[in-house]
Write an enzyme that holds these catalytic residues in place. Structure first.
Site, PDB file in Angstrom:
ATOM      1  N   HIS A  55       4.357 -28.198  29.579  1.00  0.00           N
ATOM      2  CA  HIS A  55       3.289 -29.183  29.712  1.00  0.00           C
ATOM      3  C   HIS A  55       2.389 -28.997  28.489  1.00  0.00           C
ATOM      4  O   HIS A  55       2.269 -27.883  27.969  1.00  0.00           O
ATOM      5  CB  HIS A  55       2.415 -28.918  30.938  1.00  0.00           C
ATOM      6  CG  HIS A  55       3.132 -28.915  32.247  1.00  0.00           C
ATOM      7  ND1 HIS A  55       3.781 -27.820  32.742  1.00  0.00           N
ATOM      8  CD2 HIS A  55       3.281 -29.884  33.171  1.00  0.00           C
ATOM      9  CE1 HIS A  55       4.305 -28.110  33.922  1.00  0.00           C
ATOM     10  NE2 HIS A  55       4.026 -29.363  34.205  1.00  0.00           N
ATOM     11  N   ASP A  58       0.220 -25.988  28.904  1.00  0.00           N
ATOM     12  CA  ASP A  58       0.842 -24.650  28.947  1.00  0.00           C
ATOM     13  C   ASP A  58       0.681 -23.998  27.576  1.00  0.00           C
ATOM     14  O   ASP A  58       0.633 -22.775  27.460  1.00  0.00           O
ATOM     15  CB  ASP A  58       2.351 -24.737  29.224  1.00  0.00           C
ATOM     16  CG  ASP A  58       2.675 -25.303  30.587  1.00  0.00           C
ATOM     17  OD1 ASP A  58       1.798 -25.285  31.464  1.00  0.00           O
ATOM     18  OD2 ASP A  58       3.824 -25.774  30.762  1.00  0.00           O
ATOM     19  N   MET A  89      12.529 -30.602  26.623  1.00  0.00           N
ATOM     20  CA  MET A  89      11.756 -31.488  27.520  1.00  0.00           C
ATOM     21  C   MET A  89      10.272 -31.144  27.439  1.00  0.00           C
ATOM     22  O   MET A  89       9.899 -29.983  27.329  1.00  0.00           O
ATOM     23  CB  MET A  89      12.275 -31.312  28.956  1.00  0.00           C
ATOM     24  CG  MET A  89      11.583 -32.155  29.989  1.00  0.00           C
ATOM     25  SD  MET A  89      10.207 -31.289  30.752  1.00  0.00           S
ATOM     26  CE  MET A  89      10.924 -30.830  32.329  1.00  0.00           C
ATOM     27  N   GLU A 182      10.309 -37.445  38.433  1.00  0.00           N
ATOM     28  CA  GLU A 182      10.634 -36.296  39.304  1.00  0.00           C
ATOM     29  C   GLU A 182      10.015 -36.472  40.686  1.00  0.00           C
ATOM     30  O   GLU A 182       8.806 -36.345  40.852  1.00  0.00           O
ATOM     31  CB  GLU A 182      10.117 -35.008  38.641  1.00  0.00           C
ATOM     32  CG  GLU A 182      10.443 -33.766  39.443  1.00  0.00           C
ATOM     33  CD  GLU A 182       9.976 -32.485  38.763  1.00  0.00           C
ATOM     34  OE1 GLU A 182       9.545 -32.526  37.588  1.00  0.00           O
ATOM     35  OE2 GLU A 182      10.042 -31.441  39.425  1.00  0.00           O
ATOM     36  N   LYS A 184       8.934 -35.744  44.607  1.00  0.00           N
ATOM     37  CA  LYS A 184       8.580 -34.624  45.497  1.00  0.00           C
ATOM     38  C   LYS A 184       7.881 -35.234  46.708  1.00  0.00           C
ATOM     39  O   LYS A 184       7.059 -36.135  46.536  1.00  0.00           O
ATOM     40  CB  LYS A 184       7.656 -33.644  44.771  1.00  0.00           C
ATOM     41  CG  LYS A 184       7.403 -32.344  45.538  1.00  0.00           C
ATOM     42  CD  LYS A 184       6.527 -31.377  44.739  1.00  0.00           C
ATOM     43  CE  LYS A 184       6.415 -30.049  45.471  1.00  0.00           C
ATOM     44  NZ  LYS A 184       5.479 -29.126  44.805  1.00  0.00           N
ATOM     45  N   GLU A 218      14.839 -32.195  41.914  1.00  0.00           N
ATOM     46  CA  GLU A 218      14.609 -30.737  42.011  1.00  0.00           C
ATOM     47  C   GLU A 218      15.071 -30.217  43.362  1.00  0.00           C
ATOM     48  O   GLU A 218      14.690 -30.748  44.406  1.00  0.00           O
ATOM     49  CB  GLU A 218      13.123 -30.421  41.796  1.00  0.00           C
ATOM     50  CG  GLU A 218      12.849 -28.923  41.988  1.00  0.00           C
ATOM     51  CD  GLU A 218      11.462 -28.485  41.579  1.00  0.00           C
ATOM     52  OE1 GLU A 218      10.986 -28.936  40.522  1.00  0.00           O
ATOM     53  OE2 GLU A 218      10.876 -27.682  42.316  1.00  0.00           O
ATOM     54  N   HIS A 221      12.428 -29.574  46.071  1.00  0.00           N
ATOM     55  CA  HIS A 221      11.661 -30.726  46.565  1.00  0.00           C
ATOM     56  C   HIS A 221      12.395 -31.422  47.715  1.00  0.00           C
ATOM     57  O   HIS A 221      11.767 -31.836  48.686  1.00  0.00           O
ATOM     58  CB  HIS A 221      11.382 -31.707  45.422  1.00  0.00           C
ATOM     59  CG  HIS A 221      10.489 -31.132  44.364  1.00  0.00           C
ATOM     60  ND1 HIS A 221      10.150 -31.815  43.218  1.00  0.00           N
ATOM     61  CD2 HIS A 221       9.865 -29.926  44.267  1.00  0.00           C
ATOM     62  CE1 HIS A 221       9.347 -31.067  42.472  1.00  0.00           C
ATOM     63  NE2 HIS A 221       9.177 -29.908  43.087  1.00  0.00           N
ATOM     64  N   ASP A 246      16.178 -30.019  37.835  1.00  0.00           N
ATOM     65  CA  ASP A 246      15.356 -28.825  38.048  1.00  0.00           C
ATOM     66  C   ASP A 246      16.006 -27.987  39.141  1.00  0.00           C
ATOM     67  O   ASP A 246      16.136 -28.424  40.297  1.00  0.00           O
ATOM     68  CB  ASP A 246      13.928 -29.214  38.476  1.00  0.00           C
ATOM     69  CG  ASP A 246      13.077 -29.650  37.285  1.00  0.00           C
ATOM     70  OD1 ASP A 246      13.599 -29.718  36.156  1.00  0.00           O
ATOM     71  OD2 ASP A 246      11.874 -29.902  37.503  1.00  0.00           O
ATOM     72  N   ASP A 256       5.746 -24.843  49.056  1.00  0.00           N
ATOM     73  CA  ASP A 256       6.543 -24.901  47.821  1.00  0.00           C
ATOM     74  C   ASP A 256       6.800 -23.479  47.305  1.00  0.00           C
ATOM     75  O   ASP A 256       5.896 -22.824  46.798  1.00  0.00           O
ATOM     76  CB  ASP A 256       5.743 -25.706  46.785  1.00  0.00           C
ATOM     77  CG  ASP A 256       6.509 -25.970  45.519  1.00  0.00           C
ATOM     78  OD1 ASP A 256       7.635 -25.463  45.376  1.00  0.00           O
ATOM     79  OD2 ASP A 256       5.971 -26.687  44.667  1.00  0.00           O
ATOM     80  N   ASP A 258       9.535 -22.318  45.150  1.00  0.00           N
ATOM     81  CA  ASP A 258      10.065 -22.146  43.785  1.00  0.00           C
ATOM     82  C   ASP A 258      10.846 -20.840  43.634  1.00  0.00           C
ATOM     83  O   ASP A 258      10.623 -20.061  42.700  1.00  0.00           O
ATOM     84  CB  ASP A 258       8.930 -22.190  42.742  1.00  0.00           C
ATOM     85  CG  ASP A 258       8.523 -23.613  42.388  1.00  0.00           C
ATOM     86  OD1 ASP A 258       9.314 -24.549  42.625  1.00  0.00           O
ATOM     87  OD2 ASP A 258       7.414 -23.789  41.852  1.00  0.00           O
ATOM     88  N   ASP A 288      13.278 -24.427  37.332  1.00  0.00           N
ATOM     89  CA  ASP A 288      11.861 -24.709  37.592  1.00  0.00           C
ATOM     90  C   ASP A 288      11.396 -23.851  38.761  1.00  0.00           C
ATOM     91  O   ASP A 288      11.189 -24.329  39.873  1.00  0.00           O
ATOM     92  CB  ASP A 288      11.677 -26.203  37.900  1.00  0.00           C
ATOM     93  CG  ASP A 288      10.218 -26.597  37.776  1.00  0.00           C
ATOM     94  OD1 ASP A 288       9.417 -25.740  37.352  1.00  0.00           O
ATOM     95  OD2 ASP A 288       9.875 -27.737  38.111  1.00  0.00           O
TER      96      ASP A 288
HETATM   97  C1  GLT Z   1       5.170 -27.989  38.947  1.00  0.00           C
HETATM   98  C2  GLT Z   1       6.101 -28.716  39.864  1.00  0.00           C
HETATM   99  C3  GLT Z   1       7.406 -28.915  39.220  1.00  0.00           C
HETATM  100  C4  GLT Z   1       7.346 -29.861  38.068  1.00  0.00           C
HETATM  101  C5  GLT Z   1       6.567 -29.354  36.934  1.00  0.00           C
HETATM  102  C6  GLT Z   1       6.485 -30.426  35.891  1.00  0.00           C
HETATM  103  S1  GLT Z   1       5.060 -28.651  37.349  1.00  0.00           S
HETATM  104  O1  GLT Z   1       5.569 -26.655  38.823  1.00  0.00           O
HETATM  105  O2  GLT Z   1       6.262 -28.014  41.082  1.00  0.00           O
HETATM  106  O3  GLT Z   1       8.387 -29.311  40.110  1.00  0.00           O
HETATM  107  O4  GLT Z   1       8.671 -30.017  37.565  1.00  0.00           O
HETATM  108  O5  GLT Z   1       5.269 -31.080  35.847  1.00  0.00           O
HETATM  109 MN    MN Z   2      10.215 -29.534  38.875  1.00  0.00          MN
HETATM  110 MN    MN Z   3       8.622 -28.076  42.002  1.00  0.00          MN
END
Ligand code: GLT
Ligand code: MN
Ligand code: MN
Length: 387
Positions: A55, A58, A89, A182, A184, A218, A221, A246, A256, A258, A288
């Site tokens: 980003h 970042d 990206m 993307e 979510k 992702e 998500h 992702d 969430d 991750d 991600d």
């Molecule tokens: C954040 C989110 C991700 C996105 C990122 C991109 S930021 O961590 O949960 O899924 O891909 O903005």
């Molecule tokens: Mn993501």
């Molecule tokens: Mn995410």
């Protein structure tokens, strides 16, 4: 035993925000020190990654002046060239600053929407300067907790207008970005607009230049919402819109998380890797995710290595699956072909008449056992290393 050591040819990427995650959560302070961007570049290159994504903020703090920005960017570019890492990206942080608390492109405040456009153009400039070809839109704040504001239809139009504007900006600057949207379903908003890959696909068709837009699905998500991620990705592939992916993991129905790729849903992860490999997906595989909050820096690199190693192990399992004669025989037995009926299923007025007159042995069709228990157990045996 193969080594499963990644190389840049595997096209694995991480974000500055992923391996750089300091372990803050809504209930606790950071558990790790921030890592400098040039150091992250060096470490990812050592581990065999292809690239690092970012980003705008970042890398460059939101309040940085021009001189500070240029110094940071030139140090980062030097690290990229020293270590041979790419920035495939880029994306915009449109979620951290309080200005975006009720949305960026879908804010009810026209000043916020215009600021979001300005911030994204500047971030697209930065991404292009770093060589990025894909530009991601994750609408973290594009949603609501309450719908009393009555902006559900306006939000769709505002988001569409913003993306059309930015696609024109990209063309006017000769950036030629491929844009990825993307989806979510929730978090950080109570409900986020465009919650699924399918809703993004439907929306892309309404844009001025749909060919420039794809989806960035992702794993976590879809999994949060109890959906099957491999099914979502198949639909995106079918639409010719898988421009980026992702990868991470997640327990269903939780916050969430991750998690490290493959940490939780190993069977879906296998089906996903098999799908990507069998269909020759050529884009970036972006992890991600982040190390558990319990971990120190060593845990961060163990996490990063683990994501890539698991992908490569599942890729090897997919190869074995495709070459295993018993599995292939079970697959063959599962699928019933019938050339005559398949030809009749292509519409013509004559075929429709013939098909209407045809008699089918419904009872026989209903009693056939397709052998999926056997096939699935063979898959489990394979994944557990018993074949
Ligand atoms: C954040 C989110 C991700 C996105 C990122 C991109 S930021 O961590 O949960 O899924 O891909 O903005
Ligand atoms: Mn993501
Ligand atoms: Mn995410």
């Amino acid at each position: 035993m193969p080594e499963f050591t990644p190389t840049p040819a595997d096209h694995f990427t991480f974000g500055l925000w992923t391996v750089g995650n300091v372990g803050r959560d809504p209930f606790g302070e950071p558990t790790r020190k921030p890592l400098g961007a040039p150091y992250i570049v060096q470490k990812l290159a050592e581990l065999g990654a292809y690239g690092v994504n970012l980003h705008d903020n970042d890398l460059v703090p939101i309040d940085a002046g021009a001189a500070e920005r240029d110094r940071i960017v030139s140090e980062f570019k030097a690290a990229l060239s020293d270590h041979g890492l790419k920035v495939p990206m880029a994306t915009t942080n449109l979620f951290t600053d309080p200005a975006f608390k009720d949305g960026a492109f879908t804010s009810a405040d026209a000043r916020v929407r215009a600021y979001a456009l300005q911030k994204t153009m500047l971030s697209m400039d930065l991404g292009h300067e770093l060589g990025a070809e894909v530009y991601d839109f994750w609408g973290g704040r594009e949603g609501t907790e309450v719908d009393a504001g009555g902006k559900l239809l306006d939000s769709l139009a505002w988001f569409r207008d913003s993306l059309n504007f930015l696609a024109e900006y990209s063309a006017s600057q000769n950036y030629n970005y491929k844009f990825v949207l993307e989806p979510k379903p929730n978090e950080p908003r109570g409900d986020i607009f465009f919650p699924t890959a399918g809703s993004m696909l439907g929306f892309i068709a309404t844009l001025d230049k749909p060919e420039q837009f794809g989806v960035n699905p992702e794993f976590a998500h879809d999994t949060m919402a109890g959906l099957n991620f491999a099914h979502a990705v198949a639909q995106v592939i079918d639409a010719g819109k898988l421009f980026h992916i992702d990868l991470n993991d997640q327990k269903m129905g939780r916050f969430d998380q991750d998690l490290r790729f493959g940490a939780e849903n190993i069977k879906t992860a296998f089906m996903l890797v098999k799908l990507l490999e069998d269909t020759g997906y050529g884009g970036m595989k972006h992890f991600d995710a982040h190390a558990l909050r319990t971990e120190d820096e060593a845990g961060v690199w163990a996490f990063a290595k683990g994501c890539m190693r698991t992908y490569l192990m599942l890729k090897e399992k997919a190869r074995q699956f495709n070459e295993d004669s018993e599995i292939q025989a079970a697959l063959k037995a599962y699928t019933v072909n019938d050339a005559e009926l398949e030809a009749l299923s292509k519409f013509s007025p004559e075929n429709a008449q013939v098909l209407k007159a045809r008699s089918f042995d419904r009872a026989m069709l209903g009693t056939r056992g397709p052998g999926l228990e056997h096939l699935d157990q063979l898959t489990i045996d394979l994944l557990l290393g018993m074949r």
